[in-house]
Design an enzyme around this catalytic site. Structure first.
Site, short mmCIF file in Angstrom:
data_model
loop_
_atom_site.label_atom_id
_atom_site.label_comp_id
_atom_site.label_asym_id
_atom_site.label_seq_id
_atom_site.Cartn_x
_atom_site.Cartn_y
_atom_site.Cartn_z
N GLU A 181 1.55 -0.49 -4.98
CA GLU A 181 0.47 0.36 -5.33
C GLU A 181 0.92 1.83 -5.41
OE1 GLU A 181 -3.87 2.14 -3.53
OE2 GLU A 181 -1.61 2.14 -2.43
N ASP B 292 1.00 -1.10 0.08
CA ASP B 292 -0.17 0.01 0.09
C ASP B 292 0.80 1.19 -0.01
OD1 ASP B 292 -3.05 0.71 0.78
OD2 ASP B 292 -1.80 1.98 2.05
N ASN B 293 0.36 2.22 -1.04
CA ASN B 293 1.43 3.35 -1.10
C ASN B 293 2.87 3.44 -0.70
OD1 ASN B 293 -0.69 5.25 -1.89
ND2 ASN B 293 -1.38 5.68 0.38
N LYS C 112 -14.46 -0.23 1.90
CA LYS C 112 -13.51 0.40 2.78
C LYS C 112 -14.05 0.72 4.38
CE LYS C 112 -10.67 3.44 0.76
NZ LYS C 112 -10.35 4.53 -0.08
N TYR C 113 -15.22 1.07 4.43
CA TYR C 113 -15.48 1.65 5.47
C TYR C 113 -16.79 0.95 6.14
CZ TYR C 113 -12.94 5.17 3.60
OH TYR C 113 -11.78 6.21 2.92
#
Lengths: 702, 702
Positions: free
Chosen positions: B446, B417-418, B562-563
């Site tokens: 990513e 991630d990132n 995601k939430y």
């Protein structure tokens, strides 16, 4: 084995199937590859220009702008600061310039190339805490965020103060205190606090004391060779001194050449290049038209160097004395013309080296020296040096001393014959050595060979190279070839010198003898390439008959000067001389034509017409050239040229001034009508006049 | 300071305005730069592929053909011999392969990439006297030349004999003697002498004993990383485990995911990637649709990692136990599916690291930890690590141990991630370390960031990278982008993984919800890129409503997983699942689609139609894809495809087999009519059948 082994970089010579122990790359402890401290977060991904990662030098000329680009970034949103460092090789003083972000993580800085010599450059970068804070502070909105950020910034400012001294330190300490007080003061307006935090003058002070503990340095120190302007821009004229006399049949002399200097200078040439002027071998001498048998009086090829009178440091007695030569150099310089020497490192069989240094040649089992050959072709009049000689060091030193000898006579420009048939390692060494002592020396490679070989010679130090221009005749060929020559990485080390003819190459296109072809090839060479040359007077007098070989035309001249004396018309208005004079004047007064960068081909809807634009580095000078490649017919076409690319508004008329004819055309819009009659002149060479005056320029308009 | 300082290569960290003493480069004695002996005349000008001159590795997969190109030549007409050397890093055994001249001084050799690991290669070359002699002998005509040449050759052969032993030595000594005798024998026919000199078998013997004393070695030993096939080719499926259950509103578990494996496998996916499965922070937890306030039952973002239950090495209790996880890994492998782990190196405020390792975070003057922000945007639920921590070594080691922990659970594929918000030096170290022990580990970056940053991550070790595919929608955009991705040097280190959607990106093109767009984007990803993936079931169920932000559509999904928990239709024939199944089958059975090399865009005279061809490395498999980018209308066009490029004769009909529909078309000539109705299927994915049978194939024709 040479003393210089200590200079080796990474290169080793192994034996077959060596089982070499390899450095084990077994890391376990955390460590970074680009910096000794893993906290260093800046990344210098690339530094440009670079030739083969720094193995070879980028070339520029003194006074030119050197722009360096670096690809620098860091993780996240923090802000890097980037410095270009450059220095003269051998000097301890390093210049440092801040680099500016243009876009796409590309940072730039420029400096003016100083005096000729060897330089290096590299890039340093670090993540700047203060700069990152400053960047974020500008975009902060919420009062609470601003208050905390002010306190964070105060920490960085105090750290900068600790690196500063005197009044700077006082200023920064005071500023940090004020920010902390303001942040703590619930009454203080956060807009005012933010403004205080972004104070420009104090920000500039902090920037002078950055924290560079975690800076990263690009791994390579890239070499830069700065030469003088003549390496980049010059018009060359080649003549055979032995044909420079007035009396037909008489052997010309260096004094005769001196008589031709005013004409060469008047035509606007910068460099006068003479084929070899050394004693010519008598053994295996070639006769007229390259025959194997000589007749009495045959003068032989000047490239068959060396006879009992001497070798590469001697003059052919018929040409004159060393004093004559020195006088010629001096006379030429008076007229703004530089003499170029031919360096042909090969020997006639009777060259003194053959007896004095037998180790420098390859001997055959029958006791003879191996002459040059490429079976079934043989060149019995030429003995090549054996660069695998046991005495290679003695050979290299002697060849270097040849160049030094002629430098001592005042020559600084050398045209090197067939460099690709001599050791590349030798050239790299000898050019490096000569230029270290004489950074203004210029070497032109006669590299009529395969592309990669040609490029290697340019990389290893040649200032200029002959090109394939002679064989690029169609619009597509010219466009593709000159586009390639102006692209990176070649453009950074390979400087073309374009010749429409040479004593070895009379291209088929010229063999028809049409004046339009001679004119267009001249104008193409002179406007496409900043360096160009002609072999005269054959060119301007439109000599065009080839020697026939087995019934087909060769690329050699019939009755070539390479093997016999010729007599020429030396009057100033003969043949193409007025046109040559004009184009050389145009080249001298238009910076756009003095550089190979800034060339753009323009669209024109006729395959007989080729059109291109050259812009000077500062953009102030723009030359548009259109050439009709058809020598028979008038050709017309629509040229696409968007005035906005020239900084002219779209609907604004602008003037095109044809510098060849002094005609002026008013153009407007993006498409422009072109008509070229090859029987008059097959080309326009036009200067763009930025804007036409209109009524608004008239005094009473206001 | 790290132990690893000895590993530093050239990079040093200086202080501002250092007056560093520079190595003086003042040579005078003759010496060569590339070899210690000035007699070494071979030139190795370039070795390709190379990434940044060898600073970074070229990537290949095991079993793939690695072709190395070297630009090698020498002065004059002599013949170089060129060897490719390659070896496993850390091994003392070096493999050597002769390189062959193709043309233009380009030499080639290939080897099959062995097991995953790190390798190196370089090139050696020397001027071969015997080979040069042999080359000249072939072209010799005159008897006297042949006689002398035979004697010269005998010398080289005797020298080879001295390097040989046993019967080889005897054979060569005898041959040399015979040549000398023949040359001396005035009666001997020189044609026979020449034939004897060119004897193939003995020539081969000499070639086994070359004189490599003067060999030159290319300065760089270029690194090569070999990975397993999955690094180059794979179909990825992303799902949120917590939405994998059957009962709406119930928190899904790893066991629920295990229930979905047959569907994932049946659809033909190779990799099942799950967002983070660790405990989710409670402090500053985000509510549904990314709101700042949570309501009871809100599950938070899986990327807000860490809570009192643990951090990066723990599982969210609701998902299950480590045993469940291990069972899931094993079940998946049984079905040919590999699990990919999400590596998101960041912390929720209640991650245990915050208390246990305060030095790994950046603290603000008010005693709080600096959360992630890009003013004015704030991400208070995320604490980034401070890679400038004094304890950076402790931080690096711990993060490495996280990856090792999951490898111990059976995971070998990591989606990171990132990565561009963490230190690049850290990634280079950690990926190198992990892959040294686990060469089959695969890392997907990513890297939705700027181009040079994305490329740096690929260079420093990531096996694959997310791309801009999601934002490349028009024919021109797709053509330009995938052309760029398949060109050197990027193609040698950057492997795209194309995703039409991710949980973060619902592109505007999909927001209209048209089935044709979902189909075409799927087929483009699956045929343009050897690695592709979808975030499902959102994709195949054509979820398309965006979350609105200030009245405009964002790129976020409405009610994003995601939430919050979502509930999906898991039936095998829902939505696009049959088409996905088909295209993944096609990918698995066509080698052309398993590699990014061999992509060529084809001309088609309609801007709504994009067409391209992919060819397998051996040329045997050719897939032609045509996609209609217009979801509304049938589009038609003429596709340019010259059968000769496929090895089919110009006037020979050939069959195109549409693998999506099983339709077969007979084509002939160079232009082919295409018609695609988006309401049926917006694409052809066609296999080229090399030749149609005709009457000549019929038994009785002969």
């Amino acid at each position: 084995m040479s003393k210089g082994l200590s200079f080796l970089r990474e290169a080793i010579v192994g034996r077959p199937n060596d089982d070499v122990a390899v450095d084990e790359d077994r890391r376990t402890a955390p460590q970074a590859l680009d910096a000794p401290d893993g906290r260093a977060r800046a990344v210098v991904d690339a530094v440009l220009p670079a030739v083969d990662g720094g193995r070879f030098a980028v070339k520029r000329v003194a006074g030119e702008c050197v722009t360096i680009e670096a690809h620098v970034f860091t993780d996240g949103h923090d802000v890097p600061r980037v410095m270009l460092q450059w220095w003269k090789e051998g000097s301890t003083r390093r210049e440092e310039l801040p680099m500016k972000l243009r876009n796409n993580d590309e940072w730039h800085a420029s400096f003016v190339a100083p005096a000729p010599g060897r330089y290096r450059y590299t890039v340093l970068a670090w993540v700047d805490a203060f700069e990152s804070w400053h960047h974020e502070m500008q975009r902060r909105v919420e009062p609470q965020d601003i208050r905390i950020a002010a306190r964070v910034g105060a920490q960085d400012i105090r750290a900068a103060a600790a690196r500063a001294s005197g009044s700077d330190r006082d200023e920064l300490t005071q500023w940090a205190g004020a920010l902390e007080e303001g942040a703590a003061d619930a009454q203080m307006d956060t807009a005012a606090l933010k403004a205080m935090a972004l104070d420009e003058q104090r920000t500039a002070t902090v920037r002078r004391f950055p924290d560079r503990q975690l800076q990263v340095r690009f791994a390579a120190e890239l070499p830069l060779v700065v030469e003088r302007l003549r390496a980049r821009f010059g018009s060359w004229y080649e003549l055979f001194p032995r044909s420079a006399g007035d009396a037909p049949g008489a052997h010309g002399t260096l004094r005769d050449v001196a008589q031709r200097l005013p004409l060469v200078a008047a035509m606007g040439f910068d460099v006068l290049y003479m084929p070899p002027i050394h004693p010519i071998g008598r053994v295996q001498r070639k006769g007229r038209n390259n025959t194997l048998v000589t007749e009495p009086g045959d003068v032989g090829s000047p490239w068959a160097i060396g006879a009992q009178e001497g070798g590469h440091k001697a003059l052919l007695p018929e040409l004159g004395t060393l004093e004559d030569f020195q006088a010629l150099v001096a006379d030429a310089l008076q007229l703004g013309v530089e003499l170029a020497m031919d360096i042909a490192f090969q020997c006639a069989p009777d060259h003194p080296y053959v007896k004095e240094h037998p180790a420098w040649f390859r001997w055959r089992p029958d006791g003879s020296v191996q002459y040059a050959e490429n079976p079934p072709k043989k060149y019995q009049d030429i003995y090549p040096f054996n660069f695998e000689s046991e005495d290679w060091q003695g050979l290299w030193e002697e060849l270097k001393s040849v160049i030094e000898f002629w430098i001592a006579q005042g020559v600084k420009i050398f045209r090197v014959d067939n460099p690709h048939t001599k050791s590349f390692a030798f050239w790299e060494w000898v050019i490096g050595e000569i230029k270290r002592e004489h950074p203004d020396a210029i070497f032109l490679a006669e590299a009529f060979t395969r592309p990669k070989v040609m490029h290697r010679l340019a990389k290893l130090g040649y200032s200029q190279s002959y090109t394939y221009f002679t064989w690029r005749n169609s619009k597509e060929e010219l466009t593709r070839y000159f586009t390639e020559l102006t692209e990176a990485p070649g453009v950074d080390y390979f400087r073309p010198n374009a010749w429409p003819n040479t004593p070895d190459i009379l291209h088929a296109a010229l063999q028809g003898g049409q004046e339009a072809v001679f004119k267009s090839r001249l104008l193409l060479a002179a406007t496409l390439s900043a360096n160009y040359g002609i072999y005269g007077p054959a060119y301007e007098l439109m000599e065009h008959l080839p020697r026939m070989s087995n019934g087909t035309a060769s690329e050699e001249y019939l009755d070539s000067e390479k093997y016999e004396l010729r007599s020429w018309d030396w009057s100033g208005d003969a043949g193409l001389r007025p046109l040559i004079t004009r184009i050389n004047e145009i080249r001298r007064s238009n910076a756009a034509l003095q550089d190979n960068r800034g060339l753009t081909f323009l669209r024109i809807d006729n395959d007989h017409l080729v059109a291109y634009m050259k812009q000077s580095e500062d953009g102030a000078n723009v030359i548009v050239t259109v050439v009709n490649l058809d020598p028979w017919n008038t050709q017309t076409g629509w040229l696409a040229l968007d005035p906005r690319e020239l900084g002219i508004e779209e609907d604004q008329p602008f003037q095109m001034h044809d510098l060849l004819t002094d005609q002026r055309f008013v153009w407007r819009g993006r498409h422009h009508y072109i008509q070229l009659d090859p029987h008059r002149l097959p080309a326009h060479v036009m200067s763009v006049r930025q804007r036409l005056r209109d009524e608004r320029d008239f005094d009473y308009f206001q």
